[in-house]
Design a protein around this motif. Structure first.
Motif, mmCIF file in Angstrom:
data_model
loop_
_atom_site.group_PDB
_atom_site.id
_atom_site.type_symbol
_atom_site.label_atom_id
_atom_site.label_comp_id
_atom_site.label_asym_id
_atom_site.label_seq_id
_atom_site.Cartn_x
_atom_site.Cartn_y
_atom_site.Cartn_z
ATOM 1 N N ALA A 181 -2.011 -7.242 6.139
ATOM 2 C CA ALA A 181 -1.457 -8.625 6.295
ATOM 3 C C ALA A 181 -1.284 -9.059 7.787
ATOM 4 C CB ALA A 181 -0.148 -8.815 5.412
ATOM 5 N N THR A 203 3.937 -11.327 10.735
ATOM 6 C CA THR A 203 4.645 -12.413 10.503
ATOM 7 C C THR A 203 5.119 -13.257 11.691
ATOM 8 O OG1 THR A 203 6.624 -11.167 10.236
ATOM 9 C CG2 THR A 203 5.255 -11.368 8.168
ATOM 10 N N GLU A 249 -3.532 -1.264 -3.118
ATOM 11 C CA GLU A 249 -2.115 -1.363 -2.905
ATOM 12 C C GLU A 249 -1.974 -2.745 -1.799
ATOM 13 O OE1 GLU A 249 -0.685 2.356 -1.408
ATOM 14 O OE2 GLU A 249 -0.845 3.257 -3.142
ATOM 15 N N VAL A 250 -2.865 -2.961 -1.006
ATOM 16 C CA VAL A 250 -2.723 -3.970 0.016
ATOM 17 C C VAL A 250 -2.966 -5.273 -0.959
ATOM 18 C CG1 VAL A 250 -3.966 -5.068 1.921
ATOM 19 C CG2 VAL A 250 -3.450 -2.712 2.042
ATOM 20 N N HIS A 251 -4.009 -5.055 -1.872
ATOM 21 C CA HIS A 251 -4.222 -6.305 -2.568
ATOM 22 C C HIS A 251 -3.035 -6.672 -3.440
ATOM 23 C CE1 HIS A 251 -6.497 -9.474 -4.682
ATOM 24 N NE2 HIS A 251 -6.132 -8.624 -5.933
ATOM 25 N N ASP A 256 -0.133 -5.832 -2.724
ATOM 26 C CA ASP A 256 1.299 -6.146 -1.775
ATOM 27 C C ASP A 256 2.378 -4.927 -2.124
ATOM 28 O OD1 ASP A 256 2.503 -7.245 0.180
ATOM 29 O OD2 ASP A 256 3.654 -8.604 -1.216
ATOM 30 N N THR A 257 1.685 -3.719 -2.484
ATOM 31 C CA THR A 257 2.609 -2.738 -2.480
ATOM 32 C C THR A 257 2.373 -1.528 -1.697
ATOM 33 O OG1 THR A 257 1.191 -1.663 -4.146
ATOM 34 C CG2 THR A 257 2.861 -3.153 -5.011
ATOM 35 N N TYR A 258 1.599 -1.876 -0.631
ATOM 36 C CA TYR A 258 1.033 -0.800 0.352
ATOM 37 C C TYR A 258 2.044 -0.519 1.273
ATOM 38 C CZ TYR A 258 -1.219 1.407 4.099
ATOM 39 O OH TYR A 258 -1.794 2.452 5.301
ATOM 40 N N ASP A 265 11.137 -0.326 3.249
ATOM 41 C CA ASP A 265 9.842 -0.229 2.904
ATOM 42 C C ASP A 265 9.057 0.862 3.598
ATOM 43 O OD1 ASP A 265 9.520 -2.754 1.494
ATOM 44 O OD2 ASP A 265 9.346 -3.894 3.315
#
Length: 401
Positions: free
Chosen positions: A43, A46, A74-76, A78-80, A176
């Motif tokens: 991503a 920010t 996982e990126v898709h 949003d858990t990566y 994280d």
């Protein structure tokens, strides 16, 4: 210098399993060994909005293919979690550093001491490589590990270490750094309830008679009322109201990092007023006379300082908590009494009051406990409480008929 070549089907059967759009590359290092890499799109940043990528390298093509598929999924979702090189030891130290300012000094020392064997067992391992089987192995290791005195390590201490590790790993998830906690479902050793040793009222009386002529007799009476060791040693003369026959527990002296810290009570219940028996009042008057008023070592002006501690040595200095425990053991032996720990005097006070019919709420107020904790801890002291209550209820019913 390494050589990058796009992989093709001739480099192994794993090629055919690659997902569409794979960026997998075959890398030949200077020494001729082969590695497999891929770039992962993350991503955007920010703050800046810039594109971010992560390059990951693996020893085999199969590992790289599986890791790429897993990472993209996982990126898709949003858990990566981005890989970091932090070890277990580094994270546990960071966790302690972050939280130490909110912990009591004695708590921080306890945590640091408890985590020493954990760090010895798991410390060099990468935090993100930690698995449940590693934690299971650590628990078995701690169960076999002897104490500093050569004795057998208690199940309670091993369970405590596991609980601290679990809490620290939960914090890594919040930051994280981890996706899941590998210690979460590791079963702690079964803990046997520690048998509580208490004295009878006759034995307490014999102990107080034995110390009656000593300058610190007031402190021993406070111990007999149920005050904790640190509370007795932290009591100041401004906390003592001999005319009202009560003491106000406002601070405690506790060992921490090789020194003694003065801390406030942990809870609101710990900050309390405790009534004194006439004997305790008389004992405190004798202690004040011998250790303060008649003590030639203390200057006259200093004797008027209300913040001076009640329990001091002959030089007027504070007594170390461990010393207070040693003196208790010596008095017990000299009096020929059944040996119990200093903290068991607190258990004794609670048990005797409950057995005498004092309500648990009142006893809890004296000890600085919550009533729920008191009833759980001292249920043995009320073996006939239910029967007595029902018999009393039946008597009231009969009287009303």
């Amino acid at each position: 210098m390494s050589i990058l070549t796009h992989s093709s089907a001739e480099h192994g059967g794993a090629s055919a399993k690659r997902q569409r759009g794979s960026s997998l590359q075959r890398v030949v290092l200077k020494n001729g060994s082969v590695r497999w890499r891929f770039r992962l799109d993350l991503a955007p940043d920010t703050k800046t909005g810039k594109r971010r990528q992560r390059t990951l390298t693996f020893a085999t093509e199969r590992e790289a293919v599986e890791a790429q598929a897993r990472a993209r999924s996982e990126v898709h979702a949003d858990t990566y979690i981005e890989p970091v090189r932090v070890t277990v030891a580094e994270w546990l130290q960071t966790w302690q550093d972050i939280n130490a300012r909110t912990w009591r000094p004695a708590t921080a020392q306890s945590y640091r001491h408890t985590l020493v064997p954990v760090i010895a067992a798991l410390g060099p391992r990468r935090l993100q490589e930690l698995r449940r089987e590693h934690v299971e192995t650590m628990v078995r290791h701690l169960e076999r590990l002897p104490t500093r005195t050569g004795g057998k390590r208690s199940a309670r201490s091993t369970a405590y270490a596991l609980r601290l590790l679990t809490t620290a790993l939960d914090a890594a998830i919040a930051e994280d750094i981890l996706k899941r906690n590998p210690a979460k479902h590791v079963k702690a050793p079964t803990q046997r309830a520690q048998e509580m040793q208490t004295w009878t009222a006759t034995e307490v009386r014999a102990f107080l008679d034995h110390v009656a002529d000593g300058p610190l007799v007031g402190g021993w009476h406070l111990t007999a009322v149920g005050l904790r060791r640190g509370e007795v040693l932290g009591l100041r003369w401004c906390d003592v109201d001999l005319d009202a026959a009560e003491v106000h527990v406002r601070q405690s002296r506790t060992p921490a990092f090789g020194e003694v810290a003065v801390v406030e009570p942990k809870t609101k219940r710990g900050r309390r007023t405790v009534p004194l028996t006439p004997e305790a009042v008389a004992a405190l008057r004798r202690t004040r006379q011998q250790t303060l008023l008649d003590n030639p070592v203390i200057p006259f002006q200093a004797k008027r300082d209300a913040n001076r501690l009640v329990i001091v040595n002959q030089a007027g200095d504070p007594i170390h908590p461990s010393t207070w425990g040693h003196w208790f053991d010596r008095h017990v032996e000299a009096a020929g009494l059944r040996r119990i720990r200093l903290h068991d005097m607190r258990h004794t006070a609670a048990t005797l009051m409950l057995q005498a019919g004092i309500t648990p709420v009142v006893v809890a107020g004296i000890l600085g406990h919550s009533p729920a904790v008191l009833l759980t801890t001292y249920a043995h002291a009320l073996p006939n409480a239910k029967r007595d209550a029902v018999d009393l209820l039946a008597a009231m019913y009969r009287a009303g008929s």
